[in-house]
Design a protein around this motif. Sequence first.
Motif, PDB file in Angstrom:
ATOM      1  N   VAL A   1      -3.734  -3.222  22.581  1.00 25.21           N
ATOM      2  CA  VAL A   1      -3.180  -2.141  23.403  1.00 25.21           C
ATOM      3  C   VAL A   1      -4.085  -1.984  24.611  1.00 25.21           C
ATOM      4  O   VAL A   1      -5.304  -1.797  24.461  1.00 25.21           O
ATOM      5  CB  VAL A   1      -3.110  -0.812  22.616  1.00 25.21           C
ATOM      6  N   ASP A   2      -3.502  -2.066  25.817  1.00 21.42           N
ATOM      7  CA  ASP A   2      -4.304  -1.967  27.039  1.00 21.42           C
ATOM      8  C   ASP A   2      -4.047  -0.639  27.731  1.00 21.42           C
ATOM      9  O   ASP A   2      -2.897  -0.208  27.873  1.00 21.42           O
ATOM     10  CB  ASP A   2      -3.968  -3.119  27.995  1.00 21.42           C
ATOM     11  N   LEU A   3      -5.130   0.023  28.163  1.00 18.11           N
ATOM     12  CA  LEU A   3      -5.036   1.289  28.895  1.00 18.11           C
ATOM     13  C   LEU A   3      -5.286   0.993  30.369  1.00 18.11           C
ATOM     14  O   LEU A   3      -6.367   0.546  30.737  1.00 18.11           O
ATOM     15  CB  LEU A   3      -6.076   2.284  28.380  1.00 18.11           C
ATOM     16  N   ALA A   4      -4.304   1.248  31.194  1.00 15.98           N
ATOM     17  CA  ALA A   4      -4.440   0.932  32.614  1.00 15.98           C
ATOM     18  C   ALA A   4      -4.782   2.156  33.453  1.00 15.98           C
ATOM     19  O   ALA A   4      -5.532   2.076  34.423  1.00 15.98           O
ATOM     20  CB  ALA A   4      -3.153   0.292  33.142  1.00 15.98           C
TER      21      ALA A   4
ATOM     22  N   GLY B   1      -9.750  -0.796  27.869  1.00 17.75           N
ATOM     23  CA  GLY B   1      -9.574   0.108  28.999  1.00 17.75           C
ATOM     24  C   GLY B   1     -10.888   0.345  29.695  1.00 17.75           C
ATOM     25  O   GLY B   1     -11.948   0.347  29.070  1.00 17.75           O
ATOM     26  N   GLY B   2     -10.830   0.546  30.994  1.00 10.55           N
ATOM     27  CA  GLY B   2     -12.036   0.788  31.776  1.00 10.55           C
ATOM     28  C   GLY B   2     -12.546   2.200  31.624  1.00 10.55           C
ATOM     29  O   GLY B   2     -11.999   3.013  30.862  1.00 10.55           O
ATOM     30  N   PRO B   3     -13.594   2.547  32.379  1.00  3.37           N
ATOM     31  CA  PRO B   3     -14.141   3.904  32.316  1.00  3.37           C
ATOM     32  C   PRO B   3     -13.079   4.940  32.683  1.00  3.37           C
ATOM     33  O   PRO B   3     -12.290   4.747  33.608  1.00  3.37           O
ATOM     34  CB  PRO B   3     -15.255   3.878  33.371  1.00  3.37           C
ATOM     35  N   GLY B   4     -13.055   6.038  31.923  1.00  4.60           N
ATOM     36  CA  GLY B   4     -12.162   7.129  32.254  1.00  4.60           C
ATOM     37  C   GLY B   4     -10.732   6.961  31.796  1.00  4.60           C
ATOM     38  O   GLY B   4      -9.879   7.807  32.110  1.00  4.60           O
ATOM     39  N   THR B   5     -10.424   5.900  31.062  1.00 10.20           N
ATOM     40  CA  THR B   5      -9.047   5.720  30.596  1.00 10.20           C
ATOM     41  C   THR B   5      -8.741   6.529  29.340  1.00 10.20           C
ATOM     42  O   THR B   5      -7.606   6.540  28.878  1.00 10.20           O
ATOM     43  CB  THR B   5      -8.751   4.226  30.333  1.00 10.20           C
ATOM     44  N   GLY B   6      -9.751   7.186  28.786  1.00 12.31           N
ATOM     45  CA  GLY B   6      -9.498   8.096  27.667  1.00 12.31           C
ATOM     46  C   GLY B   6      -9.707   7.496  26.302  1.00 12.31           C
ATOM     47  O   GLY B   6      -9.159   8.004  25.316  1.00 12.31           O
ATOM     48  N   LYS B   7     -10.526   6.455  26.197  1.00 13.42           N
ATOM     49  CA  LYS B   7     -10.707   5.798  24.901  1.00 13.42           C
ATOM     50  C   LYS B   7     -11.242   6.769  23.851  1.00 13.42           C
ATOM     51  O   LYS B   7     -10.736   6.827  22.721  1.00 13.42           O
ATOM     52  CB  LYS B   7     -11.646   4.586  25.070  1.00 13.42           C
ATOM     53  N   THR B   8     -12.261   7.548  24.208  1.00 19.87           N
ATOM     54  CA  THR B   8     -12.855   8.466  23.233  1.00 19.87           C
ATOM     55  C   THR B   8     -11.895   9.589  22.873  1.00 19.87           C
ATOM     56  O   THR B   8     -11.793   9.990  21.698  1.00 19.87           O
ATOM     57  CB  THR B   8     -14.167   9.048  23.789  1.00 19.87           C
ATOM     58  N   VAL B   9     -11.171  10.112  23.849  1.00 20.86           N
ATOM     59  CA  VAL B   9     -10.211  11.178  23.581  1.00 20.86           C
ATOM     60  C   VAL B   9      -9.118  10.678  22.638  1.00 20.86           C
ATOM     61  O   VAL B   9      -8.734  11.358  21.675  1.00 20.86           O
ATOM     62  CB  VAL B   9      -9.595  11.686  24.901  1.00 20.86           C
ATOM     63  N   ILE B  10      -8.608   9.478  22.904  1.00 24.98           N
ATOM     64  CA  ILE B  10      -7.572   8.906  22.041  1.00 24.98           C
ATOM     65  C   ILE B  10      -8.117   8.689  20.633  1.00 24.98           C
ATOM     66  O   ILE B  10      -7.451   8.988  19.638  1.00 24.98           O
ATOM     67  CB  ILE B  10      -7.047   7.589  22.640  1.00 24.98           C
ATOM     68  N   ALA B  11      -9.341   8.173  20.539  1.00 22.30           N
ATOM     69  CA  ALA B  11      -9.945   7.942  19.223  1.00 22.30           C
ATOM     70  C   ALA B  11     -10.048   9.247  18.436  1.00 22.30           C
ATOM     71  O   ALA B  11      -9.743   9.299  17.234  1.00 22.30           O
ATOM     72  CB  ALA B  11     -11.317   7.299  19.377  1.00 22.30           C
TER      73      ALA B  11
END
Length: 637
Positions: free
Chosen positions: A417-420, A282-292
């Motif tokens: 899993v891709d975050l769009a 996922g790109g910037p701002g897709t919430g990777k850290t929040v999801i983690a």
Amino acid sequence: MYVHRGTIDDVARRAAQPDFVDACAARLRARHGTAPGAEEAGSWQRSWPVLLDALVRAGLGDLEVLLELSLPGTGERVDAAVVGQDTAGALTVVVLELKQWTVARPAPGHPGMLEVGRRTVPHPARQAGGYVHYLRDWADGGSGVQAKGTVVLHNAPADLIERLREMAPPGSPSAEFPLLGRDDLAAGVSAGELAERLGCAGLTPASSGAVDRFIAGEHRPSERVLERLAANIEGRRAFRLVGEQDRARRAILDAVREATAREAALGATGERGPGGMVVVTGGPGTGKTVIAARLMGELCRTPRRNPRLLTPSGTLTRQLQRLLREESRGLVATFKDKAPGGLDKNSVVLLDEAHRAATYPHQRGSGFPVVLRNLLDRVGVLVLFLDERQIVRPTEGLTLDELARHARASGAAFRHVDLATQFRCNGSQAYHHWVDLLFSPAGAVRPWDGAGYDLAVAEDPDALAAWVDDHTARGRSARITAGFCWPWNADDVPPLEPEVAIRWHGPDHVEHSWARAWNLRAEQPVPGFPDVPARPYWATDRGGHDQVGCIYTAQGLEYAFGAVILGGDLVRRDDRWQARPEASHDVRQLRTLPPEQYLRYALNTYRVLATRATHGTRLYSTDPETQAYLASLLTGS
């Protein structure tokens, strides 16, 4: 691990020998790969004899002492630990935190912190408490070990000890850990009283085998520490998921369940298969850290998952640890070149910012980074959060294709899993798409139409800074970042030198100049400079708008408004971007690269910097032709 072990009587005799500290330093280097600095070795030389003398006078010579005991889950070391057994026969470890302070005072604006010399440090009782709670929660899974702690400030006068005790009043968490000063260790104190003050009264020697088992035992989190972290994460608004983020969370959990079921099936046949792999892109701002973080909370409540949340970014780690407090100790950590202790084939490891993982070309085995392969081999499931276009150095990063190929070759279960949908930049997909096109090699992008995001070019550095200062004055977070195109030679101690210096000619044809300092290098605040935040907190703490951040302090974080200065390393010529690595001051990593290789990292760097702000961005280039190109795409601020 430790640098020396023995009975207190024996170690006291050995410590009197002139080569004792050198031998301990050699052991530290052999076991940890790094030798102690001159300051730390000098501290050993001055503190160990005083402590050992007090322990001998307390009649504790038959007990064992471990010097510089490592806590595997944290990468930290305890100054000294006395090991014995209590009256009920339980193995007891007394953590002894050693300080040479003679002066310390509360740090203004930093509750619970102290100013000592030119450093801002935690209260020593809090530090000792952290070690004690770690041993209670982690040693042998939190069972079988009693732990206590005492702070020994052997040079501290009575008035300093009194002030420190006032900062840890009865009933506070730190009150459990006594503070001893010079007078508390005086020669006239009886053996029994001295043993009581040191926290060792009533202890008798433990069997050598019991101490061996403690040292060799697994360090893994107890159920109670996992429960505390889970509750902390679930109670934080910062970790609430929205829409696609929650769907991604469920998909990741499904993939984790599939991989762990496969691992369990293999284990039932006596085989040991490779760990499963889930890659979240996922790109910037897709919430990777929040999801983690949310996944970490759920995994903490899942039996036998033994989870960790790791990131190669020390800055992001420090931000998460501060947010999650003591509950994160040992569970949220920086991942560099070694896997943390206590992992097993039940473990699920979440690796956030995986594009920043060290993947040195000379450390790749069979084409795959050794450090990541070792981590994957040790755990049940490795979940990697990845954005390939945030790889900014040749010694970092890996791609989805590399991970998929390694999974096929090793027989590991694999899921992608891709975050769009992104939630930064006012949720403007148009802006993210525009920035992605702008910072691609051709940079063929239409002029910005202003859809849903405040984007413009700044006429000059003064206008750029004024825009940031105005937002700051209104109580909004705003920061200036720049490419690494200026020297960075400033000391770790303010006042900082204004090394980011720009000269330009305005419409009046008069030469103007502007300069700001880079962010502070130090990891902790410096006493006397409350408006100069420590490096990990430049993006979030008061005063950060007065310094310029770079890719290494901004990546992985966000703020409301961001100003980006493009240096001479990336210029616009002949309708394409051109790289000029000679303009970079990143001598160790980038400056020596050929332009065609450097271009990728420069484009990725400025894309990252241009996607940190949630509400608005201003761009400015020090190169006149590039500035004119940006102005043709954007209206002035």
